[in-house]
Design a protein around this motif. Structure first.
Motif, PDB file in Angstrom:
ATOM      1  N   ARG A  38       0.840  -1.190   0.000  1.00  0.00           N
ATOM      2  CA  ARG A  38       0.000   0.000   0.000  1.00  0.00           C
ATOM      3  C   ARG A  38       0.872   1.236   0.000  1.00  0.00           C
ATOM      4  O   ARG A  38       1.989   1.225   0.531  1.00  0.00           O
ATOM      5  CB  ARG A  38      -0.952   0.011   1.199  1.00  0.00           C
ATOM      6  N   GLN A  39       0.330   2.274  -0.604  1.00  0.00           N
ATOM      7  CA  GLN A  39       1.051   3.544  -0.663  1.00  0.00           C
ATOM      8  C   GLN A  39       0.064   4.667  -0.425  1.00  0.00           C
ATOM      9  O   GLN A  39      -0.835   4.896  -1.236  1.00  0.00           O
ATOM     10  CB  GLN A  39       1.750   3.722  -2.008  1.00  0.00           C
ATOM     11  N   ALA A  40       0.238   5.348   0.691  1.00  0.00           N
ATOM     12  CA  ALA A  40      -0.589   6.507   1.024  1.00  0.00           C
ATOM     13  C   ALA A  40       0.042   7.745   0.407  1.00  0.00           C
ATOM     14  O   ALA A  40       1.254   7.775   0.142  1.00  0.00           O
ATOM     15  CB  ALA A  40      -0.698   6.644   2.535  1.00  0.00           C
ATOM     16  N   GLU A  46       4.605   0.382   1.104  1.00  0.00           N
ATOM     17  CA  GLU A  46       4.764  -0.511   2.257  1.00  0.00           C
ATOM     18  C   GLU A  46       4.230  -1.895   1.927  1.00  0.00           C
ATOM     19  O   GLU A  46       3.089  -2.035   1.508  1.00  0.00           O
ATOM     20  CB  GLU A  46       4.006   0.056   3.459  1.00  0.00           C
ATOM     21  N   GLY A  47       5.047  -2.911   2.139  1.00  0.00           N
ATOM     22  CA  GLY A  47       4.572  -4.279   1.977  1.00  0.00           C
ATOM     23  C   GLY A  47       3.731  -4.670   3.179  1.00  0.00           C
ATOM     24  O   GLY A  47       4.185  -4.541   4.319  1.00  0.00           O
ATOM     25  N   VAL A  48       2.501  -5.134   2.963  1.00  0.00           N
ATOM     26  CA  VAL A  48       1.623  -5.474   4.076  1.00  0.00           C
ATOM     27  C   VAL A  48       1.423  -6.974   4.249  1.00  0.00           C
ATOM     28  O   VAL A  48       1.187  -7.436   5.369  1.00  0.00           O
ATOM     29  CB  VAL A  48       0.258  -4.766   3.970  1.00  0.00           C
ATOM     30  N   THR A  91      -6.307   4.268   4.279  1.00  0.00           N
ATOM     31  CA  THR A  91      -6.533   4.959   3.015  1.00  0.00           C
ATOM     32  C   THR A  91      -5.238   4.996   2.216  1.00  0.00           C
ATOM     33  O   THR A  91      -4.231   5.559   2.662  1.00  0.00           O
ATOM     34  CB  THR A  91      -7.048   6.386   3.261  1.00  0.00           C
ATOM     35  N   ALA A  92      -5.277   4.367   1.041  1.00  0.00           N
ATOM     36  CA  ALA A  92      -4.061   4.227   0.239  1.00  0.00           C
ATOM     37  C   ALA A  92      -4.420   3.577  -1.086  1.00  0.00           C
ATOM     38  O   ALA A  92      -5.522   3.044  -1.257  1.00  0.00           O
ATOM     39  CB  ALA A  92      -3.030   3.366   0.967  1.00  0.00           C
ATOM     40  N   THR A  93      -3.456   3.602  -1.991  1.00  0.00           N
ATOM     41  CA  THR A  93      -3.555   2.764  -3.177  1.00  0.00           C
ATOM     42  C   THR A  93      -2.918   1.428  -2.842  1.00  0.00           C
ATOM     43  O   THR A  93      -1.780   1.389  -2.344  1.00  0.00           O
ATOM     44  CB  THR A  93      -2.840   3.409  -4.371  1.00  0.00           C
ATOM     45  N   PHE A  94      -3.653   0.365  -3.079  1.00  0.00           N
ATOM     46  CA  PHE A  94      -3.148  -0.983  -2.800  1.00  0.00           C
ATOM     47  C   PHE A  94      -2.701  -1.621  -4.107  1.00  0.00           C
ATOM     48  O   PHE A  94      -3.441  -1.642  -5.087  1.00  0.00           O
ATOM     49  CB  PHE A  94      -4.238  -1.832  -2.135  1.00  0.00           C
ATOM     50  N   TYR A  95      -1.471  -2.143  -4.086  1.00  0.00           N
ATOM     51  CA  TYR A  95      -0.885  -2.792  -5.242  1.00  0.00           C
ATOM     52  C   TYR A  95      -0.655  -4.264  -4.956  1.00  0.00           C
ATOM     53  O   TYR A  95      -0.344  -4.663  -3.835  1.00  0.00           O
ATOM     54  CB  TYR A  95       0.459  -2.153  -5.583  1.00  0.00           C
ATOM     55  N   GLY A 118      -2.821  -0.992  -9.385  1.00  0.00           N
ATOM     56  CA  GLY A 118      -3.296  -0.526  -8.090  1.00  0.00           C
ATOM     57  C   GLY A 118      -4.797  -0.329  -8.040  1.00  0.00           C
ATOM     58  O   GLY A 118      -5.455  -0.120  -9.062  1.00  0.00           O
ATOM     59  N   THR A 119      -5.332  -0.412  -6.832  1.00  0.00           N
ATOM     60  CA  THR A 119      -6.744  -0.143  -6.589  1.00  0.00           C
ATOM     61  C   THR A 119      -6.846   0.747  -5.358  1.00  0.00           C
ATOM     62  O   THR A 119      -6.162   0.527  -4.352  1.00  0.00           O
ATOM     63  CB  THR A 119      -7.540  -1.453  -6.410  1.00  0.00           C
ATOM     64  N   GLN A 120      -7.678   1.773  -5.436  1.00  0.00           N
ATOM     65  CA  GLN A 120      -7.758   2.771  -4.370  1.00  0.00           C
ATOM     66  C   GLN A 120      -8.706   2.316  -3.275  1.00  0.00           C
ATOM     67  O   GLN A 120      -9.834   1.884  -3.548  1.00  0.00           O
ATOM     68  CB  GLN A 120      -8.232   4.108  -4.943  1.00  0.00           C
ATOM     69  N   VAL A 121      -8.257   2.437  -2.043  1.00  0.00           N
ATOM     70  CA  VAL A 121      -9.094   2.204  -0.870  1.00  0.00           C
ATOM     71  C   VAL A 121      -9.160   3.507  -0.090  1.00  0.00           C
ATOM     72  O   VAL A 121      -8.130   4.052   0.310  1.00  0.00           O
ATOM     73  CB  VAL A 121      -8.531   1.077   0.012  1.00  0.00           C
TER      74      VAL A 121
END
Length: 125
Positions: A38-40, A46-48, A91-95, A118-121
Motif C-alpha cells: 500500500r502507498q498513502a 509498504e509491503g503489508v 486509506t491508500a492505493t493498494f498494489y 493498483g486499486t484505491q481504498v
C-alpha cells in the motif's frame, strides 16, 4: 508476459471490512509468490502481506497483523486480501505484485517482478 490486475477497492466506512482480489495471468501461477503493498499520499510503498506460490507460507507487516488476511486460489489464479476493522490510516492505493517463488515470500517491494496498476481504498470516518 505476466499481467497483474487488482480489484475490490472503493470507499468504505471506518470499522467495515473489504476484500481485495489480485488476478495474475500465467499458467504457472502456483510457482509465483504474491504480495500486497500500500502507498498513502506522500509516503513510500509498504509491503503489508505476502503468500508463497504453494500457499503454505505467508507473512504480514507488524502494522497489520490481526486485521489483514491473505489467501490464494490457484485454480482461479487469484490472491485475496481481507482487510478488517478499516481505519483512516488504511486509506491508500493498494498494489499487488508477483515474483517466481514457490515456498517462501517477502514483503520487500524490491523482490517483485510483476506489478499491477493498483486499486484505491478510501476509508471515511
Amino acid at each position: 508476459q505476466v499481467q497483474v490486475k487488482e480489484s475490490g477497492g472503493g470507499l468504505v466506512q471506518a470499522g467495515e471490512s473489504l476484500r481485495l482480489a489480485c488476478e495474475v495471468s500465467d499458467l504457472s501461477f502456483a510457482e509465483y509468490a504474491v504480495g500486497w503493498f500500500r502507498q498513502a499520499p506522500g509516503r513510500g510503498r509498504e509491503g503489508v502481506a505476502c503468500i508463497s506460490g504453494s500457499g503454505t507460507y505467508n507473512s504480514y507487516a507488524d502494522s497489520v497483523k490481526g486485521r489483514f488476511a491473505i489467501s490464494r486460489d490457484n485454480a482461479k489464479n487469484t490472491v485475496y486480501l481481507e482487510i478488517n476493522s478499516l481505519n483512516a490510516e488504511d486509506t491508500a492505493t493498494f498494489y499487488c505484485a508477483a515474483y517466481p517463488m514457490r515456498n517462501q515470500c517477502s514483503t520487500s517491494p524490491s523482490q517483485y517482478t510483476y506489478w499491477g496498476q493498483g486499486t484505491q481504498v478510501t476509508v471515511s470516518s
